[in-house]
Design an enzyme around this catalytic site. Sequence first.
Site, PDB file in Angstrom:
ATOM      1  N   SER A  50      65.259  48.127  86.320  1.00  0.00           N
ATOM      2  CA  SER A  50      63.911  48.676  86.487  1.00  0.00           C
ATOM      3  C   SER A  50      63.913  50.092  85.929  1.00  0.00           C
ATOM      4  O   SER A  50      64.491  51.004  86.526  1.00  0.00           O
ATOM      5  CB  SER A  50      63.506  48.684  87.969  1.00  0.00           C
ATOM      6  N   LYS A  88      56.487  45.734  86.808  1.00  0.00           N
ATOM      7  CA  LYS A  88      57.447  46.052  87.874  1.00  0.00           C
ATOM      8  C   LYS A  88      57.061  47.347  88.580  1.00  0.00           C
ATOM      9  O   LYS A  88      57.178  47.469  89.809  1.00  0.00           O
ATOM     10  CB  LYS A  88      58.858  46.165  87.310  1.00  0.00           C
ATOM     11  N   LYS A 112      63.184  56.490  92.681  1.00  0.00           N
ATOM     12  CA  LYS A 112      63.161  56.459  91.216  1.00  0.00           C
ATOM     13  C   LYS A 112      61.959  55.671  90.708  1.00  0.00           C
ATOM     14  O   LYS A 112      61.240  56.102  89.802  1.00  0.00           O
ATOM     15  CB  LYS A 112      64.477  55.858  90.709  1.00  0.00           C
TER      16      LYS A 112
END
Length: 305
Positions: free
Chosen positions: A108, A183, A251
Amino acid sequence: MSNTLAASSRPTRPAVAWIGLGIMGSPMSENLIKAGYDVTGFTLEQEKLDRLAAAGGSVAASIAEAVRDADVIITMVPASPQVEAIAYGPAGILENARSGALLIDMSSITPQTSVDLAAAAKDKGIRVLDAPVSGGEAGAIEAVLSIMVGGEPADFETAKPLFDALGRTIVLCGPHGSGQTVKAANQLIVAVNIQACAEAVVFLEKSGVDLAAALDVLNGGLAGSTVLTRKKDNFLNRDFKPGFRIDLHHKDMGIVTDAARNVGAALPVGAVVAQLVASLRAQGDGGLDHSALLRAVERLSGARV
């Protein structure tokens, strides 16, 4: 038709190199082995390599060794810097994979990192898909992940049998970077959902309600969700063993807030939850599961932590 001819007419499975054998990568690579693929793995931790070997895979001493003869290379590492570190440079994937190989990055990362990787790989004759996943450690183990893919349709079709061994919902979302954009949206929804569940848990407990009964009935109605199903026991037992670490969700919230700013989309609730995730990390809880957002609500409410 002779048995020899029948065997030779069967399609051969591509040889797979797998780079990154963490919480997600290890069970995913093992599911490919179970599906009949030859998997050669590389990661930095010897115990993870030993686990792959015990599952029937092969281990390599370097990225270059792992990818040299691979038809398909799959990467699953924490973030954009790690993807760039393993992809570029003399010891990286692009310099050592053969022309015609398919690189599937299931990390990701930022959409732009995926776009840049695809462009650099094209110069080497290497095809790329960005294919991040959702479902956490349980989804990886059970091979029921959602896989959101960006790239060329023909490459997606080539990769589809491998994806089928890893997940249940597999969708080509658009060109390079599209999988990462979807995502990012997924991580926004999940974080906000966990935060709402955490607030409800503290509210219910402070009200003296039977928490297990309350969560059961809530999950059977419109408030129900995959998040609540997967994380209910975490809340009940205060079990924050990491399936997906706060550090990684921090993140990801950075990715979605930055990407949203670039396209002019306002994320007022997402921005607040991003700050709550950052606060939890700053208080030393970054290594816990993201269901530990409950701890942040407890602190704000003067409840137990």
